[in-house]
Write an enzyme that holds these catalytic residues in place. Sequence first.
Site, PDB file in Angstrom:
ATOM      1  N   GLY A 159       0.799  -1.408   0.091  1.00 37.07           N
ATOM      2  CA  GLY A 159      -0.476  -0.206   0.042  1.00 37.07           C
ATOM      3  C   GLY A 159       0.560   1.377   0.205  1.00 37.07           C
ATOM      4  O   GLY A 159       0.464   2.356   0.376  1.00 37.07           O
ATOM      5  N   GLU A 160       2.421   1.273  -0.490  1.00 38.19           N
ATOM      6  CA  GLU A 160       2.991   2.260  -0.429  1.00 38.19           C
ATOM      7  C   GLU A 160       2.622   3.113  -1.038  1.00 38.19           C
ATOM      8  O   GLU A 160       2.150   4.518  -1.372  1.00 38.19           O
ATOM      9  CB  GLU A 160       4.284   2.186  -0.996  1.00 38.19           C
ATOM     10  CG  GLU A 160       5.223   3.540  -0.564  1.00 38.19           C
ATOM     11  CD  GLU A 160       6.296   3.407  -1.021  1.00 38.19           C
ATOM     12  OE1 GLU A 160       7.308   3.841  -1.361  1.00 38.19           O
ATOM     13  OE2 GLU A 160       7.125   1.403  -0.732  1.00 38.19           O
TER      14      GLU A 160
END
Length: 302
Positions: A94-95
């Site tokens: 989820g960066e």
Amino acid sequence: MKDTSKKQRGLGRGLSALFGEEEVAEALNAEAGLAGSRAIAIDLLHPNADQPRRHYDEEALQALSQSITRQGVLQPLVVRPHPEKTGQYEIVAGERRWRAAQLAKLAELPALVRDLDDRTTLEIALVENVQREDLTPLEEAEAYRRLVEDFGHGHKEIAKAVGKSRSHIANSLRLLSLPAPIKQLLTEGKLTAGHARALLTADDDLDLAKAAVAEGWSVRELERRVQQAGANGKAAPSAARPSRGSDKDADTRALEEELALVLGLKVDLAHQGAGGQLTLHYQSLEQLDDVISRLRREGTAF
């Protein structure tokens, strides 16, 4: 643009191709939406230094940021306790959402906290990024290489995990063998993955690559030039255009490509009525010995 992460193939289901179902259930539950997540201050979240993505499209991040501003974050990040910073967290998956949320000036993000070791963390990051389908072609190829070489996963496992075909995995990995100048053109977006694959069997690959960029050739046009260069023993001049009547149908071209992947040689198929000819092109005796050995070996791909 909406936060499309909710529409992607389930990360947990993909990872089940690499881990067992129980291990996946313990690692994360990406299908649960925000259920089970908790809000974590955004300044306590840190990217994973080993994450495969190196390039982020600023325009796409801005669009995602606007979507997050309107709708919020629809899927939680997956994080683990940071191995070096007490009370803080390392992003496992989820960066991109974290970066977009920073642009949207969010103070906190929903996250699933999981106690994961380094190996599992990297595998999840590799699979999650490939499933998002917005890596550069070389980033994607490098992710597959690491799954094969660092973790011992086969092409079939990886294909199932990321929702791709086995031939796509093999084709992607072949891009890593291209010369550095062509890789740079690919990274810069001046060539597509299709162009790069067409160059894999070319002797004059760099000259053809430069011509393709300068003259704006389509993938199909570049494939024609490569084929003509192979027939003539040199690169096709710009003014010369091969006859459209010599084009092969898509099924024949696909079969040639599949055979080339298995054998590691350029392959030509020529249909003649009910029969035809299969021609293999090798550039050294070592290549010939290798393909003969593989064809003789029990359990060969054929």
